[in-house]
Scaffold this active site. Structure first.
Site, PDB file in Angstrom:
ATOM      1  N   SER A 141       0.851  -1.189   0.000  1.00 28.46           N
ATOM      2  CA  SER A 141       0.000   0.000   0.000  1.00 28.46           C
ATOM      3  C   SER A 141       0.889   1.243   0.000  1.00 28.46           C
ATOM      4  O   SER A 141       1.673   1.443  -0.911  1.00 28.46           O
ATOM      5  CB  SER A 141      -0.961  -0.025   1.192  1.00 28.46           C
ATOM      6  OG  SER A 141      -1.955   0.961   1.060  1.00 28.46           O
ATOM      7  N   GLU A 245      -1.957  -2.134  -8.251  1.00 25.79           N
ATOM      8  CA  GLU A 245      -3.207  -2.436  -7.563  1.00 25.79           C
ATOM      9  C   GLU A 245      -3.703  -1.148  -6.938  1.00 25.79           C
ATOM     10  O   GLU A 245      -2.971  -0.165  -6.871  1.00 25.79           O
ATOM     11  CB  GLU A 245      -2.992  -3.506  -6.485  1.00 25.79           C
ATOM     12  CG  GLU A 245      -1.989  -3.144  -5.397  1.00 25.79           C
ATOM     13  CD  GLU A 245      -2.541  -2.258  -4.269  1.00 25.79           C
ATOM     14  OE1 GLU A 245      -3.764  -2.316  -4.015  1.00 25.79           O
ATOM     15  OE2 GLU A 245      -1.762  -1.511  -3.663  1.00 25.79           O
ATOM     16  N   HIS A 315      -5.233  -4.999  -1.774  1.00 32.98           N
ATOM     17  CA  HIS A 315      -5.818  -4.917  -0.440  1.00 32.98           C
ATOM     18  C   HIS A 315      -6.796  -6.072  -0.229  1.00 32.98           C
ATOM     19  O   HIS A 315      -8.007  -5.892  -0.150  1.00 32.98           O
ATOM     20  CB  HIS A 315      -6.509  -3.566  -0.259  1.00 32.98           C
ATOM     21  CG  HIS A 315      -5.564  -2.414  -0.195  1.00 32.98           C
ATOM     22  ND1 HIS A 315      -4.804  -2.011  -1.279  1.00 32.98           N
ATOM     23  CD2 HIS A 315      -5.234  -1.579   0.828  1.00 32.98           C
ATOM     24  CE1 HIS A 315      -4.057  -0.969  -0.919  1.00 32.98           C
ATOM     25  NE2 HIS A 315      -4.299  -0.702   0.342  1.00 32.98           N
TER      26      HIS A 315
END
Length: 345
Positions: A141, A245, A315
């Protein structure tokens, strides 16, 4: 993940701070540095380079997780600090990361969570020292900013995968042991469970453009990565396999970020493309929306390079632990990629 706050904090955090490198948007390629392997019974250092952790029990969970895996655990000095949404001041968070790399008793570093704020500490990291003390760093992330900086500034392979407070289910643990303990040339293929349905529907991959390609795998969270565009911390994607992502972004925002990667020259440089998961990326309001499939038709298909979507990256509870900067062979039709050489010294 508070990425809108991240965009603002990126600009505020970099104002007035001297850049270590004066390179342009793409830094020159540096020789790849392999991290040292984690010894059995070694010591894991836990840092918080981004957002603060409100629930103190999360530190206990992270500690117990790696103790259960057979390691000693040391928490960073400022890991429980807080300044606004951040886990302490920029200097505090940079000091913790620098200290973990500098300390010879620490064998690997795990980021306890993402959120936002990691980009603020990039100018404060001691890259020369890190280059001399290569060790694994794990997280995802917002930690994408650290992966990008470590690779662009030092050539160090780091690991895009579960944070300390993430889900350490059997899939993730098995991967961790395969990569870090057994040092297998891991094959990254989606786990597929048929269940009671006539066909497999979960964790399916889809080919965007057929083919097999070998290259260096680089990328991470699309929002964080695109926010580094134009800085010296943005990696050189020449002949790379790009993986991305995201979470909580409308397709029009994904469109904007992919446009950035096209305009800054990234898409014209890569040899392959992998899209993971875009969690909660549904269109909202307006006059309609392009779908993610239409975006890949616009940005990826014209490149005529092997590409697929649906990889277990993002995630999600079960996610790949990707050696960021390692050489892999990717098969777009099979929807998988595999390490082709050792990633440890």
């Amino acid at each position: 993940m508070q990425k809108r706050s991240f965009i603002k904090s990126l600009g505020l955090g970099l104002m007035g701070l001297p850049l270590i490198s004066s390179a342009g948007p793409f830094t020159s390629k540096k020789p790849t540095i392999l991290p040292k392997p984690i010894p059995a019974g070694g010591t894991i250092g836990i840092v918080s380079p981004s957002a603060a952790t409100a629930d103190r029990m999360q530190f206990q969970f992270a500690k117990e997780t790696f103790e259960e895996l057979g390691y000693q655990v040391v928490l960073g000095k400022h890991v429980k600090s807080r300044r606004g949404h951040l886990a302490g001041t920029d200097q505090d968070r940079a000091d913790d990361l620098n200290d973990m790399f500098r300390n010879s008793a620490i064998d690997a570093i795990v980021c306890i969570r993402g959120g936002s704020g990691a980009a603020r500490i990039l100018p404060l990291l001691d890259y020369q020292m890190i280059q001399q003390n290569p060790k694994p760093l794990l997280g995802y992330s917002d930690v994408t900013a650290l992966h990008a900086a470590l690779y662009s500034q030092t050539g160090l392979i780091s690991f895009h995968g579960p944070n300390g407070t993430g889900s350490w289910n059997s899939f993730n643990v098995k991967q961790f042991e395969s990569i870090f303990v057994n040092k297998i040339l891991h094959d990254f293929a989606n786990e597929q469970v048929k269940g009671d349905d006539l066909i497999v529907k979960n964790n399916r991959t889809s080919t965007i453009y057929s083919g097999v390609v070998k290259g260096r795998i680089l990328g991470g969270n699309l929002t964080v990565l695109s926010s580094l565009s134009g800085t010296s911390y943005y990696p050189d994607f020449s002949d790379a396999i790009l993986f991305v992502e995201d979470i909580g972004e409308d397709p029009y925002k994904i469109d904007r970020m992919m446009s950035t990667l096209r305009l800054n020259g990234t898409l014209s440089k890569i040899k392959g493309f992998i899209f993971g998961q875009c969690t909660d990326c549904n269109p909202s309001g307006g006059f309609g929306s392009l779908t993610l499939d239409e975006l890949w038709e616009d940005y990826i298909l014209p490149l005529e390079i092997p590409a697929y979507k649906g990889a277990m990256i993002g995630h999600i509870p079960k996610q790949f632990i990707i050696p960021h900067g390692a050489i892999v062979t990717m098969d777009a039709d099979k929807g998988s990629f595999q390490l082709t050489q050792t990633i440890f010294q």
